[in-house]
Design a protein around this motif. Sequence first.
Motif, PDB file in Angstrom:
ATOM      1  N   ARG A 116      12.920   7.592  -6.814  1.00 26.31           N
ATOM      2  CA  ARG A 116      12.536   6.744  -5.678  1.00 26.31           C
ATOM      3  C   ARG A 116      11.540   5.670  -6.125  1.00 26.31           C
ATOM      4  O   ARG A 116      11.624   4.526  -5.682  1.00 26.31           O
ATOM      5  N   ALA A 117      10.610   6.042  -7.005  1.00 26.92           N
ATOM      6  CA  ALA A 117       9.640   5.063  -7.502  1.00 26.92           C
ATOM      7  C   ALA A 117      10.324   3.996  -8.350  1.00 26.92           C
ATOM      8  O   ALA A 117      10.004   2.806  -8.264  1.00 26.92           O
ATOM      9  N   SER A 118      11.299   4.387  -9.169  1.00 27.66           N
ATOM     10  CA  SER A 118      11.989   3.414 -10.032  1.00 27.66           C
ATOM     11  C   SER A 118      12.838   2.434  -9.228  1.00 27.66           C
ATOM     12  O   SER A 118      13.054   1.305  -9.649  1.00 27.66           O
ATOM     13  N   THR A 119      13.314   2.853  -8.058  1.00 27.90           N
ATOM     14  CA  THR A 119      14.105   1.951  -7.216  1.00 27.90           C
ATOM     15  C   THR A 119      13.221   1.118  -6.294  1.00 27.90           C
ATOM     16  O   THR A 119      13.711   0.216  -5.630  1.00 27.90           O
ATOM     17  N   GLY A 120      11.938   1.440  -6.252  1.00 31.63           N
ATOM     18  CA  GLY A 120      11.018   0.674  -5.419  1.00 31.63           C
ATOM     19  C   GLY A 120      10.922   1.148  -3.981  1.00 31.63           C
ATOM     20  O   GLY A 120      10.235   0.532  -3.173  1.00 31.63           O
ATOM     21  N   SER A 121      11.583   2.247  -3.634  1.00 32.87           N
ATOM     22  CA  SER A 121      11.518   2.710  -2.250  1.00 32.87           C
ATOM     23  C   SER A 121      10.197   3.426  -1.944  1.00 32.87           C
ATOM     24  O   SER A 121       9.838   3.578  -0.775  1.00 32.87           O
ATOM     25  N   ILE A 122       9.486   3.861  -2.984  1.00 34.43           N
ATOM     26  CA  ILE A 122       8.116   4.371  -2.825  1.00 34.43           C
ATOM     27  C   ILE A 122       7.273   3.805  -3.962  1.00 34.43           C
ATOM     28  O   ILE A 122       7.796   3.356  -4.986  1.00 34.43           O
ATOM     29  N   ARG A 123       5.959   3.804  -3.768  1.00 35.60           N
ATOM     30  CA  ARG A 123       5.022   3.391  -4.812  1.00 35.60           C
ATOM     31  C   ARG A 123       4.078   4.544  -5.094  1.00 35.60           C
ATOM     32  O   ARG A 123       3.543   5.142  -4.168  1.00 35.60           O
ATOM     33  N   ARG A 124       3.895   4.823  -6.369  1.00 38.48           N
ATOM     34  CA  ARG A 124       2.965   5.891  -6.746  1.00 38.48           C
ATOM     35  C   ARG A 124       1.537   5.360  -6.700  1.00 38.48           C
ATOM     36  O   ARG A 124       1.261   4.264  -7.170  1.00 38.48           O
ATOM     37  N   ILE A 125       0.650   6.187  -6.189  1.00 36.99           N
ATOM     38  CA  ILE A 125      -0.770   5.856  -6.170  1.00 36.99           C
ATOM     39  C   ILE A 125      -1.504   7.090  -6.694  1.00 36.99           C
ATOM     40  O   ILE A 125      -2.327   7.679  -6.022  1.00 36.99           O
ATOM     41  N   GLN A 126      -1.164   7.477  -7.924  1.00 42.16           N
ATOM     42  CA  GLN A 126      -1.716   8.704  -8.461  1.00 42.16           C
ATOM     43  C   GLN A 126      -3.100   8.490  -9.052  1.00 42.16           C
ATOM     44  O   GLN A 126      -3.423   7.432  -9.522  1.00 42.16           O
ATOM     45  N   LYS A 127      -3.909   9.523  -9.014  1.00 39.93           N
ATOM     46  CA  LYS A 127      -5.272   9.536  -9.532  1.00 39.93           C
ATOM     47  C   LYS A 127      -6.061   8.347  -9.026  1.00 39.93           C
ATOM     48  O   LYS A 127      -6.845   7.746  -9.730  1.00 39.93           O
ATOM     49  N   ALA A 128      -5.808   8.010  -7.797  1.00 45.14           N
ATOM     50  CA  ALA A 128      -6.494   6.883  -7.183  1.00 45.14           C
ATOM     51  C   ALA A 128      -7.020   7.314  -5.822  1.00 45.14           C
ATOM     52  O   ALA A 128      -6.603   8.330  -5.275  1.00 45.14           O
ATOM     53  N   ILE A 129      -7.926   6.521  -5.319  1.00 45.58           N
ATOM     54  CA  ILE A 129      -8.475   6.741  -3.992  1.00 45.58           C
ATOM     55  C   ILE A 129      -8.158   5.492  -3.191  1.00 45.58           C
ATOM     56  O   ILE A 129      -8.387   4.373  -3.657  1.00 45.58           O
ATOM     57  N   LEU A 130      -7.615   5.663  -2.012  1.00 44.98           N
ATOM     58  CA  LEU A 130      -7.389   4.509  -1.155  1.00 44.98           C
ATOM     59  C   LEU A 130      -8.745   3.953  -0.760  1.00 44.98           C
ATOM     60  O   LEU A 130      -9.664   4.705  -0.414  1.00 44.98           O
ATOM     61  N   SER A 131      -8.870   2.650  -0.820  1.00 46.24           N
ATOM     62  CA  SER A 131     -10.186   2.044  -0.627  1.00 46.24           C
ATOM     63  C   SER A 131     -10.079   0.676   0.039  1.00 46.24           C
ATOM     64  O   SER A 131      -9.002   0.259   0.456  1.00 46.24           O
ATOM     65  N   HIS A 132     -11.207   0.023   0.119  1.00 48.43           N
ATOM     66  CA  HIS A 132     -11.322  -1.336   0.614  1.00 48.43           C
ATOM     67  C   HIS A 132     -10.635  -1.496   1.979  1.00 48.43           C
ATOM     68  O   HIS A 132     -10.838  -0.668   2.850  1.00 48.43           O
ATOM     69  N   GLU A 133      -9.859  -2.560   2.152  1.00 45.69           N
ATOM     70  CA  GLU A 133      -9.252  -2.847   3.453  1.00 45.69           C
ATOM     71  C   GLU A 133      -8.251  -1.773   3.877  1.00 45.69           C
ATOM     72  O   GLU A 133      -8.098  -1.506   5.072  1.00 45.69           O
ATOM     73  N   THR A 134      -7.592  -1.132   2.918  1.00 52.29           N
ATOM     74  CA  THR A 134      -6.667  -0.051   3.254  1.00 52.29           C
ATOM     75  C   THR A 134      -7.433   1.109   3.891  1.00 52.29           C
ATOM     76  O   THR A 134      -6.992   1.690   4.882  1.00 52.29           O
ATOM     77  N   ALA A 135      -8.588   1.423   3.342  1.00 50.36           N
ATOM     78  CA  ALA A 135      -9.407   2.502   3.899  1.00 50.36           C
ATOM     79  C   ALA A 135      -9.910   2.133   5.296  1.00 50.36           C
ATOM     80  O   ALA A 135      -9.930   2.983   6.193  1.00 50.36           O
ATOM     81  N   LEU A 136     -10.302   0.867   5.488  1.00 51.47           N
ATOM     82  CA  LEU A 136     -10.725   0.454   6.829  1.00 51.47           C
ATOM     83  C   LEU A 136      -9.602   0.675   7.834  1.00 51.47           C
ATOM     84  O   LEU A 136      -9.833   1.155   8.941  1.00 51.47           O
ATOM     85  N   GLU A 137      -8.384   0.329   7.438  1.00 47.87           N
ATOM     86  CA  GLU A 137      -7.239   0.517   8.331  1.00 47.87           C
ATOM     87  C   GLU A 137      -7.033   2.003   8.637  1.00 47.87           C
ATOM     88  O   GLU A 137      -6.807   2.385   9.782  1.00 47.87           O
ATOM     89  N   ILE A 138      -7.108   2.846   7.619  1.00 46.51           N
ATOM     90  CA  ILE A 138      -6.914   4.286   7.818  1.00 46.51           C
ATOM     91  C   ILE A 138      -7.983   4.862   8.746  1.00 46.51           C
ATOM     92  O   ILE A 138      -7.697   5.699   9.603  1.00 46.51           O
ATOM     93  N   HIS A 139      -9.217   4.374   8.602  1.00 48.86           N
ATOM     94  CA  HIS A 139     -10.303   4.843   9.472  1.00 48.86           C
ATOM     95  C   HIS A 139     -10.226   4.214  10.862  1.00 48.86           C
ATOM     96  O   HIS A 139     -10.964   4.621  11.769  1.00 48.86           O
TER      97      HIS A 139
END
Length: 182
Positions: A46-69
């Motif tokens: 799925r990642a190789s076809t682009g239907s999902i993106r891996r976000i491994q060993k990372a922390i969602l942050s910045h504007e993405t975190a504001l949206e989640i909160h």
Amino acid sequence: MHDTRFQKKNKPDWTRLLGVAQEQKGYFTAAQARAAGYDSSNLSHRASTGSIRRIQKAILSHETALEIHGLSDIIPKSVHITVPRERRWYKGGSGVAVHTTTNPIPEEDIVVREGIRVTSPERSIADCAEWGTFHEHIETAVRDALERGLTTAVRIRAQAESKGGTVEALLLRALERAKHAV
């Protein structure tokens, strides 16, 4: 008697996984994918076809975190993640903004929202202020976070002091305005 050696594994359930992701602002964990019948090879495909993106060993942050909160009315153009500086070779991909840090993010600056690691509200606000998010969004995020009890003025002040300079000034001004808005 039934021989279980030849039983098929659960078939990956894309609809189920999408349902989980929709409830979590588009994100899911590897454990949630496994629960929906996906193994590492399914996810790799799925990642190789682009239907999902891996976000491994990372922390969602910045504007993405504001949206989640649910802070501010910001709609990020990219998924913002923070990774350790030694992983700076990871460039992300289309729609991923990679931020690096030389020091590990302290545990008190990380919260888990529906199984996903995200920077805390006050850390997210400070990161956005440092990154250059519009002042109006920062002020709204500070006010919203305080009104909803997601953080305190003391915690925002501590983040402001850790950043210093113009970021500190912006956050202190936002705190002052939030105090007068009540």
